[in-house]
Enzyme design. Structure first.
Site, short mmCIF file in Angstrom:
data_model
loop_
_atom_site.label_atom_id
_atom_site.label_comp_id
_atom_site.label_asym_id
_atom_site.label_seq_id
_atom_site.Cartn_x
_atom_site.Cartn_y
_atom_site.Cartn_z
N ASP A 76 -4.04 1.18 11.80
CA ASP A 76 -3.60 1.79 10.54
C ASP A 76 -4.63 1.44 9.47
O ASP A 76 -4.50 0.43 8.79
CB ASP A 76 -2.21 1.27 10.12
CG ASP A 76 -1.77 1.87 8.78
OD1 ASP A 76 -2.49 2.74 8.25
OD2 ASP A 76 -0.71 1.47 8.27
N LYS A 110 9.85 5.14 7.12
CA LYS A 110 10.24 3.93 6.37
C LYS A 110 11.41 4.29 5.47
O LYS A 110 11.27 5.16 4.58
CB LYS A 110 9.07 3.47 5.50
CG LYS A 110 7.86 2.95 6.26
CD LYS A 110 6.67 2.84 5.32
CE LYS A 110 5.52 2.06 5.92
NZ LYS A 110 4.27 2.24 5.14
N GLU A 167 1.54 -9.51 6.90
CA GLU A 167 2.42 -9.14 8.02
C GLU A 167 2.29 -10.10 9.20
O GLU A 167 2.70 -9.78 10.31
CB GLU A 167 2.16 -7.69 8.44
CG GLU A 167 2.52 -6.71 7.33
CD GLU A 167 2.47 -5.25 7.76
OE1 GLU A 167 2.04 -4.95 8.89
OE2 GLU A 167 2.86 -4.40 6.94
N HIS A 222 -3.51 -6.02 2.52
CA HIS A 222 -2.62 -7.07 3.03
C HIS A 222 -3.31 -8.41 3.24
O HIS A 222 -2.69 -9.36 3.71
CB HIS A 222 -1.98 -6.63 4.34
CG HIS A 222 -1.02 -5.48 4.18
ND1 HIS A 222 -0.48 -4.81 5.25
CD2 HIS A 222 -0.52 -4.89 3.07
CE1 HIS A 222 0.33 -3.85 4.80
NE2 HIS A 222 0.30 -3.87 3.48
N GLN A 236 -6.48 -1.73 7.26
CA GLN A 236 -5.34 -2.60 6.97
C GLN A 236 -4.71 -3.26 8.21
O GLN A 236 -4.31 -4.40 8.16
CB GLN A 236 -4.28 -1.76 6.24
CG GLN A 236 -3.05 -2.48 5.78
CD GLN A 236 -2.11 -1.54 5.05
OE1 GLN A 236 -2.31 -1.25 3.89
NE2 GLN A 236 -1.09 -1.06 5.73
N GLU A 237 -4.63 -2.50 9.31
CA GLU A 237 -3.87 -3.02 10.45
C GLU A 237 -4.54 -2.71 11.79
O GLU A 237 -4.89 -1.57 12.07
CB GLU A 237 -2.46 -2.40 10.47
CG GLU A 237 -1.72 -2.67 9.18
CD GLU A 237 -0.35 -2.01 9.10
OE1 GLU A 237 0.19 -1.62 10.16
OE2 GLU A 237 0.17 -1.89 7.99
N HIS A 290 8.69 -1.31 9.36
CA HIS A 290 8.97 -2.29 8.30
C HIS A 290 8.08 -2.00 7.10
O HIS A 290 7.30 -1.04 7.10
CB HIS A 290 8.69 -3.70 8.85
CG HIS A 290 7.22 -3.92 9.16
ND1 HIS A 290 6.65 -5.14 9.28
CD2 HIS A 290 6.21 -3.02 9.37
CE1 HIS A 290 5.36 -5.02 9.55
NE2 HIS A 290 5.08 -3.74 9.61
N ARG A 291 8.13 -2.87 6.09
CA ARG A 291 7.17 -2.85 4.98
C ARG A 291 6.42 -4.19 4.98
O ARG A 291 6.85 -5.15 5.61
CB ARG A 291 7.88 -2.68 3.61
CG ARG A 291 8.63 -1.40 3.43
CD ARG A 291 7.84 -0.14 3.73
NE ARG A 291 6.61 0.05 3.00
CZ ARG A 291 6.39 1.00 2.09
NH1 ARG A 291 7.36 1.84 1.79
NH2 ARG A 291 5.22 1.15 1.51
N SER A 292 5.32 -4.23 4.24
CA SER A 292 4.57 -5.49 4.23
C SER A 292 5.35 -6.59 3.51
O SER A 292 5.20 -7.77 3.81
CB SER A 292 3.20 -5.28 3.60
OG SER A 292 3.32 -4.66 2.33
N ASP A 313 1.58 8.44 7.40
CA ASP A 313 2.48 7.51 6.70
C ASP A 313 2.50 7.89 5.22
O ASP A 313 3.39 8.62 4.76
CB ASP A 313 1.98 6.07 6.93
CG ASP A 313 2.69 5.03 6.07
OD1 ASP A 313 3.72 5.35 5.46
OD2 ASP A 313 2.22 3.86 6.00
N GLU A 345 -3.00 5.67 12.53
CA GLU A 345 -2.12 6.02 11.40
C GLU A 345 -2.95 6.02 10.12
O GLU A 345 -3.80 5.15 9.93
CB GLU A 345 -1.02 4.95 11.33
CG GLU A 345 -0.13 5.01 10.11
CD GLU A 345 0.79 3.78 10.05
OE1 GLU A 345 1.07 3.16 11.10
OE2 GLU A 345 1.21 3.42 8.94
N LYS A 399 7.23 -0.41 14.33
CA LYS A 399 6.19 -1.25 13.73
C LYS A 399 6.90 -2.37 12.99
O LYS A 399 7.61 -2.12 12.03
CB LYS A 399 5.41 -0.43 12.69
CG LYS A 399 4.03 -0.04 13.09
CD LYS A 399 3.35 0.74 11.98
CE LYS A 399 2.79 -0.14 10.90
NZ LYS A 399 1.90 0.61 9.97
N SER A 410 0.87 -1.18 0.00
CA SER A 410 0.00 0.00 0.00
C SER A 410 0.91 1.23 0.00
O SER A 410 1.01 1.95 0.98
CB SER A 410 -0.92 -0.02 1.22
OG SER A 410 -0.20 0.04 2.42
P1 PGA Z 1 3.03 -1.30 3.14
O1 PGA Z 1 2.16 -1.23 4.45
O2 PGA Z 1 4.40 -1.73 3.51
O3 PGA Z 1 2.30 -2.30 2.29
O4 PGA Z 1 3.01 0.08 2.54
C1 PGA Z 1 2.63 -0.76 5.68
C2 PGA Z 1 1.91 0.48 6.15
O5 PGA Z 1 0.99 1.00 5.49
O6 PGA Z 1 2.25 0.98 7.22
ZN ZN Z 2 0.72 2.72 7.11
#
Ligand code: PGA
Ligand code: ZN
Length: 426
Positions: free
Chosen positions: A243, A339, A206, A156, A164-165, A367-369, A314, A287, A390, A43
């Site tokens: 998130d 990131k 994740e 994800h 998403q999270e 991190h990243r997904s 983000d 987030e 994270k 994302s």
């Molecule tokens: P991404 O997701 O690594 O797929 O961008 C992580 C996030 O949105 O924090």
């Molecule tokens: Zn994010």
């Protein structure tokens, strides 16, 4: 001379989604060898630095990274060989100039970041320091509060969740090791709870569970139940962070919660929803509650909830000092996600963090997904004195590698290690 770059190259490896990525390998005169692997998001923010992919459909569906590897060995290496690896800032500046584009699309942010990280790691090794103290100085001793993504949705996971999270934040623990235990025991309780309710316990990108729930809110309720089942106090010992990654469900000027069948919402309605939830559940951080192009919505959310909840940007900032500066002056959020691969060099990432520090903002190393087993961000979080990291769920080794490295750092620091919550109990 010892410490100067003797050779630099890269190989194509796989990330946690089975997509190719780079592992950059560096050797210094004197025999120091180091490597670094590059993560990849799903994302991604619209203004992120760009990965260079081969687009050769005969290999890995076009996702191969042979062109980025060629950029490392044919374009970058000849310019860096002979330079001392301790000159991180100078090396990163050369990388940026060599690329010459705004988004690092010529050489590829993946090629550039891999080199930048490998240089840092080699330099640390050459002066016989752990990466966290090399980058942070001998004073850095703060262990971050982990944000553990235990329910996955959005881009994800193929399930019914738009958000998403859904993360656990074990901020009431006395040490990082205890925080990890609080989070892990809650994760195991959540698994048992989902099983009891007849949900699948397979996991998303994740490592968080990806059940088909009635709606997004049900995830918050289940997490609170799991925290209690595990014997912890919701809000006091273990809290929740969200998130939503709202750019993914931005439609026109509004938002559409189509995965859960929740229908369209305006920014104000979404903000009201977050306000309601934060009364009902122990939420300490939100987030990307709004989309990357909804600066006004973010401002309204921060004005409404920012007094007692961490509002994190983000996709809206993409670890870019320029956007963070604007966010600070417009009070868009009160924290930023960081990131490395969104901006593409270690130096620029540190500049983004410096911006946050100057405004008194929290900054969360992430991190990243799509990850690898490289635990670089664990050292980086300690080096930067970040209050939070994270790093995903409590299963899958590409996530656990970061937590295990933090355990190691905490052990190494001994009595000097410091673990402190940035959150008040909720
Ligand atoms: P991404 O997701 O690594 O797929 O961008 C992580 C996030 O949105 O924090
Ligand atoms: Zn994010």
């Amino acid at each position: 001379m010892n410490g100067r770059i003797a050779s630099l190259g890269a190989i194509e490896i796989l990330d946690s989604r089975g997509n190719p990525t780079l592992k950059v390998i560096i050797e210094l005169h004197g025999g120091t060898r180091a490597s670094a692997s590059v993560p990849s998001g799903a994302s991604t923010g619209a203004h992120e630095a760009v990965e260079l992919r081969d687009r050769d459909l005969k290999r890995y569906g076009g996702k191969g990274v042979r062109r980025a590897i060629a950029a490392v060995s044919e374009i970058i290496a000849p310019k860096l060989i002979g330079i001392s690896a301790t000159r991180q800032r100078d090396i990163d500046k050369r990388l940026i100039e060599l690329d010459g584009t705004k988004d690092k699309s010529k050489l590829g942010a993946n090629a550039i970041l891999g080199v930048s990280m490998a240089v840092a790691r080699a330099a640390a090794k050459s002066v016989r320091q752990p990466l966290y103290s090399y980058l942070g100085g001998i004073d850095e001793h703060r262990l971050p509060v982990p944000m553990m993504n235990v329910i996955n949705g959005g881009a994800h996971a193929d399930n019914s969740l738009d958000f998403q999270e859904f993360m656990l934040v074990p901020h009431g623990a006395p040490t990082f090791a205890e925080a990890l235990r609080y989070g892990t025991e809650t994760f195991q309780a959540l698994k048992a709870l989902l099983r009891k309710l007849g949900h699948v316990t397979s996991v998303g990108d994740e490592g968080g569970f990806a059940p088909k729930l009635r709606d997004n809110e049900e995830a918050c309720g289940l997490i609170v139940e799991a925290i209690e089942m595990a014997g912890f106090l919701p809000g006091k010992q273990v809290a929740i962070a969200l998130d939503p990654a709202a750019s993914a469900f931005r439609v026109g000027d509004g938002y559409t919660l189509s995965k859960s069948g929740g229908g369209p919402k305006t920014s104000d309605e979404l903000i009201d929803l977050y306000a309601q939830w934060s009364d009902l559940y122990p939420i300490v951080s939100i987030e990307d509650g709004l989309a990357e192009n909804d600066w006004e919505g973010f401002r309204a959310l921060t004005a409404k909830l920012g007094g007692h909840i961490q509002i994190v940007g983000d996709d809206i900032y993409v670890t870019n000092s320029k956007f963070i500066r604007q966010g600070i002056s417009e009070r868009t959020t009160n924290a930023a996600l960081i990131k490395l691969n969104q901006i593409g060099t270690v130096t620029e990432t540190i500049e983004a963090i410096d911006q946050c520090r100057s405004a008194g903002w929290e900054y969360i190393i992430s991190h990243r997904s799509g990850e690898t087993e490289d635990p670089f961000i664990a050292d980086f979080a300690v080096a930067m004195g970040s209050s939070q990291i994270k790093a995903g769920s409590l299963c899958r080794s590409e996530r656990i590698a970061k937590y295990n490295r933090l355990l190691e750092i905490e052990h190494e620091l001994g009595d000097a290690a410091h673990f402190a919550s940035p959150f008040l109990s909720r």
